[in-house]
Design a protein around this motif. Structure first.
Motif, PDB file in Angstrom:
ATOM      1  N   UNK A   1       0.818  -1.206   0.000  1.00 35.15           N
ATOM      2  CA  UNK A   1       0.000   0.000   0.000  1.00 35.15           C
ATOM      3  C   UNK A   1       0.850   1.254   0.000  1.00 35.15           C
ATOM      4  N   UNK A   2       0.451   2.219   0.797  1.00 37.73           N
ATOM      5  CA  UNK A   2       1.138   3.502   0.803  1.00 37.73           C
ATOM      6  C   UNK A   2       2.369   3.534   1.688  1.00 37.73           C
TER       7      UNK A   2
ATOM      8  N   UNK B   1       6.923  -5.371  11.586  1.00 41.12           N
ATOM      9  CA  UNK B   1       5.997  -4.543  10.800  1.00 41.12           C
ATOM     10  C   UNK B   1       6.235  -3.090  11.179  1.00 41.12           C
ATOM     11  N   UNK B   2       6.050  -2.207  10.223  1.00 45.22           N
ATOM     12  CA  UNK B   2       6.278  -0.804  10.485  1.00 45.22           C
ATOM     13  C   UNK B   2       5.722   0.064   9.380  1.00 45.22           C
ATOM     14  N   UNK B   3       6.253   1.275   9.311  1.00 44.94           N
ATOM     15  CA  UNK B   3       5.784   2.247   8.340  1.00 44.94           C
ATOM     16  C   UNK B   3       6.975   2.874   7.625  1.00 44.94           C
ATOM     17  N   UNK B   4       6.880   2.924   6.310  1.00 45.22           N
ATOM     18  CA  UNK B   4       7.935   3.501   5.482  1.00 45.22           C
ATOM     19  C   UNK B   4       7.519   4.892   5.010  1.00 45.22           C
ATOM     20  N   UNK B   5       8.440   5.827   5.052  1.00 44.93           N
ATOM     21  CA  UNK B   5       8.136   7.180   4.593  1.00 44.93           C
ATOM     22  C   UNK B   5       9.399   7.843   4.057  1.00 44.93           C
TER      23      UNK B   5
END
Length: 219
Positions: free
Chosen positions: A162-163, A215-219
């Motif tokens: 996804x985003x 698990x994490x968030x990429x930016x």
């Protein structure tokens, strides 16, 4: 020939003007996802240790990261006496863990931070625990402090869904070397309030399989 040249220049200028009109002023171009913040799942469910991770892409095939882990445990027990007259002395144990693990990911396929990778990593952790047993007139205590140095090599895969949802999985081997010191303070049996104090030192090493899932968030 001059007419063809003039026609081509007019077409190019028209295309450029049209492209400029379709881009909203002040809108920056999208940037690649170069940073990941995540949570490691395996220590949380296995040893009840919280480990947060940070990763930064430094090249098309390379990223560097750091993992920080901490854990706190506490337990109390009291056994019933064999004759059924009540309960025996109460014992409790408290432990605290703090560790750090720098790491590197070398991507074999894809472009960082996505694709198949190998990851060498080093770790350093400190564990401290204290056990107490209520014995009249003086309780027994055990204090343990240990340092562990580890090294691991993992093969894994990272994907961004996804985003920005980042999922990373790896498996490999890990070697550990630990040194610990245990200090005890106990009531001497058969004496009237005599205390025995002792200190012991241990050193050990081990090698085991290691699985990582985060698990994490990429930016």
């Amino acid at each position: 020939m001059k007419h063809i040249h003039t026609l081509l220049m007019t077409a190019l200028l028209s295309t450029s003007a049209l492209a400029e009109d379709t881009v909203e002023p002040g809108t920056p171009a999208p940037e690649a996802q170069r940073t990941i913040l995540g949570l490691s799942i395996m220590p949380l469910f296995g040893d009840r240790v919280l480990e947060v991770e940070g990763e930064r892409v430094v090249g098309p095939r390379l990223s560097v990261g750091l993992g920080l882990r901490t854990g706190l445990s506490h337990a109390e027990t009291r056994l019933a006496l064999p004759d059924g007259s009540g309960f025996g002395p109460k014992s409790g144990q408290t432990g605290f863990l703090l560790g750090v693990e720098p790491r590197v990911r070398v991507f074999l396929t894809g472009t960082a931070p996505e694709g198949l990778w190998v990851s060498p990593r080093l770790g350093l952790s400190h564990f401290q625990s204290k056990s107490e047993t209520d014995v009249v007139p003086v309780g027994n205590t055990f204090d343990r402090r240990s340092w562990t140095v580890s090294g691991a090599a993992l093969l894994g895969y990272s994907a961004i869904v996804g985003r920005g949802l980042a999922v990373q999985f790896g498996a490999g081997l890990e070697a550990r070397s630990a040194r610990s010191v245990t200090k005890s303070r106990m009531l001497e049996l058969g004496s009237d309030g005599g205390i025995i104090e002792s200190e012991s030192r241990d050193r050990s090493w081990s090698m085991s399989e290691r699985l990582d899932l985060s698990v994490g968030w990429a930016f």
